[in-house]
Design a protein around this motif. Sequence first.
Motif, PDB file in Angstrom:
ATOM      1  N   VAL A  86       0.842  -1.203   0.000  1.00 13.49           N
ATOM      2  CA  VAL A  86       0.000   0.000   0.000  1.00 13.49           C
ATOM      3  C   VAL A  86       0.877   1.253   0.000  1.00 13.49           C
ATOM      4  CG1 VAL A  86      -1.639   1.326   1.387  1.00 13.49           C
ATOM      5  CG2 VAL A  86      -1.950  -1.132   1.094  1.00 13.49           C
ATOM      6  N   TYR A  87       1.931   1.229   0.816  1.00 10.27           N
ATOM      7  CA  TYR A  87       2.849   2.377   0.874  1.00 10.27           C
ATOM      8  C   TYR A  87       3.460   2.650  -0.501  1.00 10.27           C
ATOM      9  CZ  TYR A  87       7.353   4.667   1.352  1.00 10.27           C
ATOM     10  OH  TYR A  87       8.435   5.490   1.165  1.00 10.27           O
ATOM     11  N   GLN A  88       3.881   1.595  -1.195  1.00  7.60           N
ATOM     12  CA  GLN A  88       4.527   1.760  -2.498  1.00  7.60           C
ATOM     13  C   GLN A  88       3.572   2.386  -3.511  1.00  7.60           C
ATOM     14  OE1 GLN A  88       8.000   0.802  -3.254  1.00  7.60           O
ATOM     15  NE2 GLN A  88       7.356   2.336  -4.734  1.00  7.60           N
ATOM     16  N   LEU A  89       2.329   1.920  -3.541  1.00  7.35           N
ATOM     17  CA  LEU A  89       1.342   2.471  -4.477  1.00  7.35           C
ATOM     18  C   LEU A  89       0.992   3.916  -4.122  1.00  7.35           C
ATOM     19  CD1 LEU A  89      -1.112  -0.552  -4.953  1.00  7.35           C
ATOM     20  CD2 LEU A  89       0.577   0.333  -6.569  1.00  7.35           C
ATOM     21  N   ASN A  90       0.895   4.199  -2.818  1.00  9.08           N
ATOM     22  CA  ASN A  90       0.583   5.563  -2.386  1.00  9.08           C
ATOM     23  C   ASN A  90       1.739   6.512  -2.697  1.00  9.08           C
ATOM     24  OD1 ASN A  90       0.790   7.584   0.265  1.00  9.08           O
ATOM     25  ND2 ASN A  90      -1.272   7.385  -0.568  1.00  9.08           N
TER      26      ASN A  90
ATOM     27  N   PRO B 195      -4.816   5.108   0.242  1.00 12.08           N
ATOM     28  CA  PRO B 195      -4.414   3.836   0.866  1.00 12.08           C
ATOM     29  C   PRO B 195      -5.473   2.735   0.798  1.00 12.08           C
ATOM     30  CG  PRO B 195      -3.767   5.685   2.240  1.00 12.08           C
ATOM     31  CD  PRO B 195      -4.581   6.262   1.135  1.00 12.08           C
ATOM     32  N   LEU B 196      -6.741   3.110   0.971  1.00 10.68           N
ATOM     33  CA  LEU B 196      -7.790   2.083   0.932  1.00 10.68           C
ATOM     34  C   LEU B 196      -7.937   1.503  -0.475  1.00 10.68           C
ATOM     35  CD1 LEU B 196     -10.518   3.712   3.199  1.00 10.68           C
ATOM     36  CD2 LEU B 196      -9.054   1.747   3.734  1.00 10.68           C
ATOM     37  N   LEU B 197      -7.858   2.374  -1.502  1.00 12.72           N
ATOM     38  CA  LEU B 197      -7.925   1.881  -2.881  1.00 12.72           C
ATOM     39  C   LEU B 197      -6.690   1.030  -3.200  1.00 12.72           C
ATOM     40  CD1 LEU B 197      -9.274   5.035  -4.761  1.00 12.72           C
ATOM     41  CD2 LEU B 197     -10.532   2.993  -4.018  1.00 12.72           C
ATOM     42  N   ALA B 198      -5.546   1.431  -2.665  1.00 12.21           N
ATOM     43  CA  ALA B 198      -4.327   0.635  -2.863  1.00 12.21           C
ATOM     44  C   ALA B 198      -4.480  -0.742  -2.217  1.00 12.21           C
ATOM     45  CB  ALA B 198      -3.128   1.374  -2.277  1.00 12.21           C
TER      46      ALA B 198
ATOM     47  N   VAL C  57      15.133   0.168   7.269  1.00 12.44           N
ATOM     48  CA  VAL C  57      14.545  -0.069   8.598  1.00 12.44           C
ATOM     49  C   VAL C  57      13.737   1.128   9.105  1.00 12.44           C
ATOM     50  CG1 VAL C  57      16.334  -1.707   9.241  1.00 12.44           C
ATOM     51  CG2 VAL C  57      16.657   0.714   9.743  1.00 12.44           C
ATOM     52  N   ASP C  58      13.721   2.224   8.346  1.00 15.71           N
ATOM     53  CA  ASP C  58      12.981   3.413   8.792  1.00 15.71           C
ATOM     54  C   ASP C  58      11.473   3.192   8.698  1.00 15.71           C
ATOM     55  OD1 ASP C  58      15.378   4.690   9.182  1.00 15.71           O
ATOM     56  OD2 ASP C  58      15.398   5.576   7.176  1.00 15.71           O
ATOM     57  N   GLN C  59      10.736   3.925   9.527  1.00 15.85           N
ATOM     58  CA  GLN C  59       9.281   3.849   9.475  1.00 15.85           C
ATOM     59  C   GLN C  59       8.752   4.473   8.192  1.00 15.85           C
ATOM     60  OE1 GLN C  59       7.870   5.729  13.098  1.00 15.85           O
ATOM     61  NE2 GLN C  59       7.803   3.780  14.158  1.00 15.85           N
ATOM     62  N   ARG C  60       7.658   3.916   7.695  1.00 15.95           N
ATOM     63  CA  ARG C  60       7.013   4.428   6.482  1.00 15.95           C
ATOM     64  C   ARG C  60       5.559   4.748   6.792  1.00 15.95           C
ATOM     65  NH1 ARG C  60      11.154   5.206   2.651  1.00 15.95           N
ATOM     66  NH2 ARG C  60      12.769   3.658   3.162  1.00 15.95           N
ATOM     67  N   SER C  61       5.058   5.799   6.185  1.00 21.03           N
ATOM     68  CA  SER C  61       3.655   6.175   6.369  1.00 21.03           C
ATOM     69  C   SER C  61       3.061   6.582   5.028  1.00 21.03           C
ATOM     70  CB  SER C  61       3.541   7.325   7.376  1.00 21.03           C
ATOM     71  OG  SER C  61       4.274   8.445   6.930  1.00 21.03           O
TER      72      SER C  61
ATOM     73  N   PRO D 222       2.405   4.636  11.370  1.00 24.35           N
ATOM     74  CA  PRO D 222       3.517   4.246  10.487  1.00 24.35           C
ATOM     75  C   PRO D 222       3.943   2.800  10.739  1.00 24.35           C
ATOM     76  CG  PRO D 222       3.935   6.390  11.477  1.00 24.35           C
ATOM     77  CD  PRO D 222       2.728   5.830  12.166  1.00 24.35           C
ATOM     78  N   VAL D 223       4.503   2.161   9.721  1.00 25.49           N
ATOM     79  CA  VAL D 223       4.937   0.771   9.854  1.00 25.49           C
ATOM     80  C   VAL D 223       6.447   0.672   9.690  1.00 25.49           C
ATOM     81  CG1 VAL D 223       2.745  -0.110   8.979  1.00 25.49           C
ATOM     82  CG2 VAL D 223       4.621   0.291   7.387  1.00 25.49           C
TER      83      VAL D 223
END
Length: 288
Positions: free
Chosen positions: A50-54, A61-64, A119-123, A215-216
Amino acid sequence: MDLLLGAVVLGVLLGCFYAAVSVGLSVSFGLLDVPHVAHPAFLVLASYGVYQLNESYDIDPLLAGLAITPLFFLFGLLAYRVYYETFERRGSDAGVRGIAFFFGIAFIIEVLIIMQFGVDQRSVSATYIGKSWRFGEFRIPIRQLVAFAVALGLTVLLAVYLSKTFMGRAIRAVAQDEEALRLMGANPVRIKQFAFGIATAVLGIAGALLIIVAPVEPTLDRAYIGRTFCVVVMAGLGSISGTLIAAIILGVAESIVLTMFGASWAPAISFAMLLGVLAVRPQGLLGR
């Protein structure tokens, strides 16, 4: 008193989110008896998809999450086929070896995510992230309300599918008596493979909710393995409605502990509740 009421409200929202991330495990582990300990790793992998598509195409995010659902369905079909051919078909110790198999998959997923994203957080970004609604003295993040609504819809939709459709009833039948289903001419392996695909596909939406809520980072699956198994066991294996109830109980308990005693105690709640349920009512809240 207001502080406690706020904690309960936020706990209910959090609990519905926990239901969304656990409902797939309720199918794969609760109904199919597959020791799917890689479930949280699949969840985190979906979040990174989802992060990559966004990030690349500015897709909501929901559509992704919806977009990657078919890929996760195919991923689930492949994972179960490998598990079945390698372990389940060979004998009674498939459970123990299966745990090692899925631990290996979880480790590989974690390493691949680190190699690709670091290893960094992604949002993610969306119009409703960062905003909040005020209800009197309470301020509720809109991201929590979005996660609550989507999670509730996803859980109800899966419950209706399993109880009202032909394939859903077949999945429940194979969980109850696989040999009887085989004598009726059905192929239990194909039904279980399809069910595992469904259980993995819903992680596309659940992964979107995960990265919407917070964030993940690559090792986040370790924080959810206790929570997801706690919800599924507390619910009663294979009970979708029980999953929603158990998840809300866990969410409210975590929220109250977080408010009253601090964040350091909250992660221990799921394991404490899991041990308590196993000791007092091993069949779970709605189990037989």
